[in-house]
Design a protein around this motif. Structure first.
Motif, PDB file in Angstrom:
ATOM      1  N   ARG A  45      49.337  47.076  40.933  1.00 56.83           N
ATOM      2  CA  ARG A  45      49.664  45.687  40.584  1.00 56.83           C
ATOM      3  C   ARG A  45      50.439  45.056  41.720  1.00 56.83           C
ATOM      4  O   ARG A  45      51.339  45.676  42.282  1.00 56.83           O
ATOM      5  CB  ARG A  45      50.500  45.638  39.310  1.00 56.83           C
ATOM      6  N   PHE A  46      50.081  43.827  42.043  1.00 56.63           N
ATOM      7  CA  PHE A  46      50.842  43.077  43.033  1.00 56.63           C
ATOM      8  C   PHE A  46      50.532  41.602  42.914  1.00 56.63           C
ATOM      9  O   PHE A  46      49.765  41.186  42.039  1.00 56.63           O
ATOM     10  CB  PHE A  46      50.614  43.596  44.458  1.00 56.63           C
ATOM     11  N   SER A  86      39.192  43.377  41.063  1.00 57.10           N
ATOM     12  CA  SER A  86      40.423  42.636  40.824  1.00 57.10           C
ATOM     13  C   SER A  86      40.466  42.295  39.342  1.00 57.10           C
ATOM     14  O   SER A  86      39.449  41.971  38.745  1.00 57.10           O
ATOM     15  CB  SER A  86      40.476  41.357  41.663  1.00 57.10           C
ATOM     16  N   VAL A  87      41.657  42.372  38.758  1.00 58.39           N
ATOM     17  CA  VAL A  87      41.840  42.040  37.348  1.00 58.39           C
ATOM     18  C   VAL A  87      43.075  41.148  37.254  1.00 58.39           C
ATOM     19  O   VAL A  87      44.143  41.495  37.765  1.00 58.39           O
ATOM     20  CB  VAL A  87      42.017  43.308  36.485  1.00 58.39           C
ATOM     21  N   SER A  88      42.909  39.997  36.586  1.00 62.44           N
ATOM     22  CA  SER A  88      44.015  39.053  36.462  1.00 62.44           C
ATOM     23  C   SER A  88      43.724  38.098  35.315  1.00 62.44           C
ATOM     24  O   SER A  88      42.593  38.041  34.819  1.00 62.44           O
ATOM     25  CB  SER A  88      44.181  38.267  37.771  1.00 62.44           C
ATOM     26  N   THR A  89      44.724  37.342  34.917  1.00 59.62           N
ATOM     27  CA  THR A  89      44.529  36.314  33.902  1.00 59.62           C
ATOM     28  C   THR A  89      44.023  35.015  34.525  1.00 59.62           C
ATOM     29  O   THR A  89      43.718  34.064  33.805  1.00 59.62           O
ATOM     30  CB  THR A  89      45.840  36.038  33.141  1.00 59.62           C
ATOM     31  N   VAL A  90      43.933  34.962  35.859  1.00 58.07           N
ATOM     32  CA  VAL A  90      43.422  33.782  36.562  1.00 58.07           C
ATOM     33  C   VAL A  90      42.184  34.187  37.361  1.00 58.07           C
ATOM     34  O   VAL A  90      41.852  35.364  37.468  1.00 58.07           O
ATOM     35  CB  VAL A  90      44.491  33.158  37.497  1.00 58.07           C
ATOM     36  N   ASP A  91      41.517  33.224  37.952  1.00 59.16           N
ATOM     37  CA  ASP A  91      40.311  33.465  38.744  1.00 59.16           C
ATOM     38  C   ASP A  91      40.691  34.116  40.074  1.00 59.16           C
ATOM     39  O   ASP A  91      41.366  33.509  40.900  1.00 59.16           O
ATOM     40  CB  ASP A  91      39.587  32.136  38.985  1.00 59.16           C
ATOM     41  N   THR A  92      40.263  35.370  40.275  1.00 60.26           N
ATOM     42  CA  THR A  92      40.570  36.099  41.504  1.00 60.26           C
ATOM     43  C   THR A  92      39.287  36.397  42.279  1.00 60.26           C
ATOM     44  O   THR A  92      38.198  36.417  41.725  1.00 60.26           O
ATOM     45  CB  THR A  92      41.302  37.427  41.216  1.00 60.26           C
ATOM     46  N   LEU A 113      36.071  35.996  35.369  1.00 59.19           N
ATOM     47  CA  LEU A 113      36.685  35.432  36.576  1.00 59.19           C
ATOM     48  C   LEU A 113      37.280  36.491  37.505  1.00 59.19           C
ATOM     49  O   LEU A 113      38.045  36.168  38.406  1.00 59.19           O
ATOM     50  CB  LEU A 113      37.743  34.377  36.221  1.00 59.19           C
ATOM     51  N   ASP A 114      36.962  37.762  37.290  1.00 56.77           N
ATOM     52  CA  ASP A 114      37.441  38.832  38.154  1.00 56.77           C
ATOM     53  C   ASP A 114      36.337  39.252  39.127  1.00 56.77           C
ATOM     54  O   ASP A 114      35.154  39.039  38.880  1.00 56.77           O
ATOM     55  CB  ASP A 114      37.906  40.037  37.334  1.00 56.77           C
ATOM     56  N   ALA A 115      36.733  39.850  40.233  1.00 56.13           N
ATOM     57  CA  ALA A 115      35.803  40.190  41.316  1.00 56.13           C
ATOM     58  C   ALA A 115      35.531  41.692  41.374  1.00 56.13           C
ATOM     59  O   ALA A 115      36.343  42.500  40.912  1.00 56.13           O
ATOM     60  CB  ALA A 115      36.367  39.708  42.649  1.00 56.13           C
ATOM     61  N   GLU A 116      34.390  42.047  41.982  1.00 59.21           N
ATOM     62  CA  GLU A 116      34.051  43.446  42.218  1.00 59.21           C
ATOM     63  C   GLU A 116      33.245  43.549  43.509  1.00 59.21           C
ATOM     64  O   GLU A 116      32.290  42.805  43.712  1.00 59.21           O
ATOM     65  CB  GLU A 116      33.240  44.008  41.061  1.00 59.21           C
TER      66      GLU A 116
END
Length: 149
Positions: A45-46, A86-92, A113-116
Motif C-alpha cells: 500500500r502506498f 493496482s487497487v484503489s477506490t479511485v481510478d488508477t 477502474l483498476d489497472a492490470e
C-alpha cells in the motif's frame, strides 16, 4: 551546415522531456522475487499519483504519476506469468518500465477502474512501477504482484 545543427538543436529542445526517471530510487521501496515466490500475491500500500502526466510517455499511458518510480520489483523469471495490478477506490493506472527498457501502461483492465499489466513471458530484471491516478494528483492505492491469473 550551421543551419542544420541549429535546426536539430531547436527540435531537440522542443521535444517534451520525460518526467519519469527509472534511474531514481523508488519512493516506496523495492523487493527481489523469484518465480514461484512464497508471498504470492505480494501487496504493498502506498500513495499513488503525482504531478506528471503519463500521456507524455510512449504508448497509451494515462494518469498522473511521480517522477521516481513508486516501487521496483527485481524478478528472476520462470515459466509463470508475472502480473501487476493496482487497487484503489479511485481510478488508477499502471505505468511500468520493464527490464527491456520499454514502457507498459494500462487503465481499467482489472475492472472497477483498476489497472492490470500482465507479462505472459516475463523477463528477468527490474520492473519500475508507477501507480497513476486519473482526475486528481494523488490517492491511496495498493500494488498487487502475482503469478496467479
Amino acid at each position: 551546415m550551421m543551419k542544420i545543427l541549429l535546426a536539430a538543436a531547436a527540435l531537440m529542445a522542443a521535444a517534451p522531456a520525460m518526467a519519469q526517471d527509472a534511474s531514481q530510487s523508488p519512493v516506496f521501496g523495492s523487493v527481489t522475487l523469484s518465480a514461484g515466490f512464497d508471498d504470492d500475491p505480494l501487496q504493498r500500500r502506498f500513495r499513488g499519483g503525482g504531478p506528471n502526466n503519463a500521456a507524455r510517455l510512449p504508448g497509451a499511458c494515462t494518469g498522473n504519476v511521480g517522477t521516481a518510480p513508486d516501487f521496483r520489483v527485481t524478478y528472476a523469471a520462470g515459466s509463470a506469468p508475472l502480473i501487476f495490478r493496482s487497487v484503489s477506490t479511485v481510478d488508477t493506472t499502471l505505468v511500468i518500465n520493464g527490464p527491456d527498457g520499454r514502457w507498459y501502461c494500462d487503465d481499467d483492465s482489472f475492472g472497477d477502474l483498476d489497472a492490470e499489466v500482465r507479462f505472459n513471458r516475463p523477463q528477468s530484471g527490474a520492473y519500475d512501477i508507477w501507480i497513476g491516478v486519473v482526475g486528481r494528483n494523488e490517492a491511496d492505492a495498493t500494488l498487487v504482484v502475482t503469478e496467479r491469473p
